[in-house]
Each structure stands twice: as C-alpha cells, then as structure tokens.
Scaffold this motif. Structure first.
Motif, PDB file in Angstrom:
ATOM      1  N   MET A   1       0.816  -1.217   0.000  1.00 28.43           N
ATOM      2  CA  MET A   1       0.000   0.000   0.000  1.00 28.43           C
ATOM      3  C   MET A   1       0.847   1.263   0.000  1.00 28.43           C
ATOM      4  O   MET A   1       0.497   2.263  -0.638  1.00 28.43           O
ATOM      5  N   THR A   2       1.973   1.253   0.708  1.00 32.10           N
ATOM      6  CA  THR A   2       2.802   2.460   0.801  1.00 32.10           C
ATOM      7  C   THR A   2       3.412   2.829  -0.551  1.00 32.10           C
ATOM      8  O   THR A   2       3.537   4.016  -0.867  1.00 32.10           O
ATOM      9  N   VAL A   3       3.791   1.833  -1.347  1.00 31.92           N
ATOM     10  CA  VAL A   3       4.355   2.114  -2.664  1.00 31.92           C
ATOM     11  C   VAL A   3       3.279   2.694  -3.582  1.00 31.92           C
ATOM     12  O   VAL A   3       3.531   3.641  -4.339  1.00 31.92           O
ATOM     13  N   GLN A   4       2.068   2.144  -3.504  1.00 32.71           N
ATOM     14  CA  GLN A   4       0.986   2.688  -4.313  1.00 32.71           C
ATOM     15  C   GLN A   4       0.616   4.100  -3.870  1.00 32.71           C
ATOM     16  O   GLN A   4       0.273   4.952  -4.697  1.00 32.71           O
ATOM     17  N   LEU A   5       0.681   4.365  -2.574  1.00 30.25           N
ATOM     18  CA  LEU A   5       0.436   5.720  -2.081  1.00 30.25           C
ATOM     19  C   LEU A   5       1.448   6.687  -2.681  1.00 30.25           C
ATOM     20  O   LEU A   5       1.093   7.795  -3.107  1.00 30.25           O
ATOM     21  N   ASN A   6       2.702   6.299  -2.710  1.00 31.80           N
ATOM     22  CA  ASN A   6       3.736   7.147  -3.302  1.00 31.80           C
ATOM     23  C   ASN A   6       3.439   7.423  -4.770  1.00 31.80           C
ATOM     24  O   ASN A   6       3.625   8.551  -5.252  1.00 31.80           O
ATOM     25  N   ASN A   7       2.965   6.410  -5.489  1.00 32.17           N
ATOM     26  CA  ASN A   7       2.646   6.587  -6.906  1.00 32.17           C
ATOM     27  C   ASN A   7       1.483   7.558  -7.108  1.00 32.17           C
ATOM     28  O   ASN A   7       1.450   8.307  -8.081  1.00 32.17           O
ATOM     29  N   ILE A   8       0.526   7.537  -6.195  1.00 27.77           N
ATOM     30  CA  ILE A   8      -0.617   8.458  -6.297  1.00 27.77           C
ATOM     31  C   ILE A   8      -0.182   9.889  -5.985  1.00 27.77           C
ATOM     32  O   ILE A   8      -0.473  10.829  -6.736  1.00 27.77           O
ATOM     33  N   VAL A   9       0.528  10.057  -4.866  1.00 24.04           N
ATOM     34  CA  VAL A   9       0.883  11.406  -4.413  1.00 24.04           C
ATOM     35  C   VAL A   9       1.883  12.069  -5.347  1.00 24.04           C
ATOM     36  O   VAL A   9       1.801  13.278  -5.602  1.00 24.04           O
ATOM     37  N   ASN A  10       2.830  11.306  -5.879  1.00 26.59           N
ATOM     38  CA  ASN A  10       3.884  11.878  -6.718  1.00 26.59           C
ATOM     39  C   ASN A  10       3.604  11.773  -8.208  1.00 26.59           C
ATOM     40  O   ASN A  10       4.523  11.939  -9.020  1.00 26.59           O
ATOM     41  N   SER A  11       2.358  11.495  -8.565  1.00 31.27           N
ATOM     42  CA  SER A  11       2.009  11.431  -9.983  1.00 31.27           C
ATOM     43  C   SER A  11       2.155  12.808 -10.624  1.00 31.27           C
ATOM     44  O   SER A  11       1.758  13.828 -10.055  1.00 31.27           O
TER      45      SER A  11
END
Length: 299
Positions: A246-256
């Motif tokens: 989940m943390t890696v996907q969160l990073n992908n969402i926030v830093n898109s």
C-alpha cells in the motif's frame, strides 16, 4: 474534654492549587505539543472531505462547506497507481498478505530465541546474541543488493513470499533483543521449580513463560506491524508492480505528474494507508506501555 482533632486542625499535605505555575507550565506544554501533532492530522481530514473548487480557495484550516466522500472512494478504488487504476485496494490486500505471516513468523521465532538465550544458555550463546544485536544496527541500505541476489537465486525475487522472508529476517534482531531482555526479568525460581518437577523445554515455555509475557508480545507485534505496514524501501525494491504494498501505491498516487494534482484524494489516500497502525496503537497502547515498563528495554 476537648477533641484532639479540633486542637490540631486538619492533617495531611496541604492541597495544591489547580492553577499553580508548575501546572500551568506542564499543561501548557502538553497542549502546545498536542496541537503540533494534531494540526497536520486535522488539515488532512478536512482537506480529504472537500471538493477541489473549495480547496483552490486556499483556506486549508477551514472546515468543509460541503462534505464529500468522493475523494475517499477515488483513493480506494479509482486512483491510478501506475498502469493500474484500481486505487489502493490492490495494495491494501498485498500489505495484508505480507503483514500477517511476517508478524506471526518473526514474533514466534524471536520469542523462542529470546527464551533460549535467557534461560537455556548454551556454549557461545553470548556471541550469538552479540551478532544478533549487531544486526539490529546495520543500515538496511547496505544489504539491499546482496538480498536481491539471494532472493533471485532462491526464485523469490518479485514475489510476496520473498518480501515476507525479508521482513521476517530483518525483524529478528530487535525482537530477539526485546524478548531476551524481558525474559531475563522473570523470576528464575519459577523456571528452576518447573525443571525440578520434570517440565521440559516446551512445557515451560507454553505453560509458564507465555502466560506471563503478554505485554512483551504486544510490544513486539506493534513494532513489527508498524514497521512492516509503513515500509516503502523493501516494498519497492523486492516486489513487482502487481505485488506492490500500500505504501508504494500511495507514493505513486501522491507523486504522480500526470493530470491535475488532487490534494483531497492524496490526503484521503494517506489517511487510508495509516489507518491500520493507528488502529493497532489505539487498541493496544496500554499493553505497549506495560510491556516497556515491565522490562522490554532492560538488559
């Protein structure tokens, strides 16, 4: 005859003033520190409940004029985290599948190892404990590439199983240290009496040690749950996109960098990712304090 209590007056310490300078300083400091930590959480919550037109007005501290849960829905099921646009739901279940076996295996092995090092000492046990203690302070970055090679040779690189193995191994040093130091504080007479009565290794551990060790198990599990759930480095290095936690996907969402930056969705995604460790702390915080106070950090 005059009552003695009437002559001497009330006994005991004089009541302290509620608004003494000491209390004002103490509670004032606590209030300021609480606001320091709660203010970002408040901003995240109110931002996640606003629409983008309201966010663009610029007042981040104002409560939402019109509450909307659409950012939460999008963060969970619709936000793009790379080539997939199914939100954090995929990463949540990946994190659960990583978390449960990692915590159970690492805590079980660490408790038994700490039990052996504290009560069934063998030749070279102190050297073994020193090596484990050293492992707790080795930077993870030093071991990233060697672990990649090992996982590749074992055929586990990129899989959830490989990440479970990594978290289990890297969680061992600190957990063994916690269990060993806690078990050392238990009454040695109980252990000796059990051996005189014919109890063996496992009987002593299951029927004597475990019932007395709930606080330290809670401490160990909280440390493992928090560390594993919040991990980003191992998740992005040792897994593939379909297995990202989940943390890696969160990073992908926030830093898109594509499209409009939706701050309400980012805040909702951040809160969703942090719900699990927050819930664990909320329900087991008292036991955590008991475990620390009862000897979790004593040597």
């Amino acid at each position: 005859m005059t009552d003695t209590a009437t002559l001497t007056g009330p006994t005991g310490p004089r009541p302290k003033k509620a608004l003494s300078p000491r209390n004002i300083m103490l509670y004032g400091t606590l209030i300021v520190v609480s606001l320091y930590y709660l203010l970002p959480l408040y901003v995240m919550i109110v931002t996640s409940l606003k629409g983008m037109p309201e966010i663009r007005l610029g007042n981040i501290f104002s409560p939402p004029v019109e509450v909307t849960f659409q950012p939460w829905v999008k963060a969970w099921a619709e936000a793009c985290t790379g080539i997939n646009c199914d939100g954090l739901s995929r990463g949540f279940w990946n994190s659960v599948r990583i978390l449960i076996p990692s915590v159970l295996v690492s805590v079980s092995i660490a408790s038994i190892t700490g039990y052996v090092l504290s009560m069934w000492r063998f030749k070279g046990s102190e050297i073994f404990f020193a090596i484990l203690l050293l492992g707790a302070f080795i930077p993870y970055q030093v071991l990233l590439y060697p672990v990649v090679i090992v996982l590749r040779e074992l055929g586990l690189y990129g899989s959830l199983t490989g990440l479970v193995v990594v978290h289990t191994i890297f969680g061992m040093p600190i957990n063994v240290l916690l269990f060993r130091n806690y078990f050392v504080t238990l009454p040695e007479e109980l252990f000796k009496a059990a051996r005189v009565d014919g109890a063996g290794f496992w009987r002593i551990f299951v029927f004597i040690i475990l019932p007395m060790s709930l606080p330290i198990f809670v401490v160990s599990m909280i440390i493992q749950v928090t560390g594993i759930w919040n991990d980003f480095l191992f998740g992005v290095v040792y897994t593939r996109p379909e297995n990202y936690p989940m943390t890696v996907q969160l990073n992908n969402i926030v830093n898109s960098v594509q499209g409009v930056q939706e701050y309400n969705v980012n805040m909702a995604a951040t809160l969703l990712t942090g719900l699990v460790p927050l819930t664990v702390y909320f329900f087991s915080g008292k036991l955590f304090v008991r475990g620390i106070a009862a000897g979790a950090v004593k040597g």
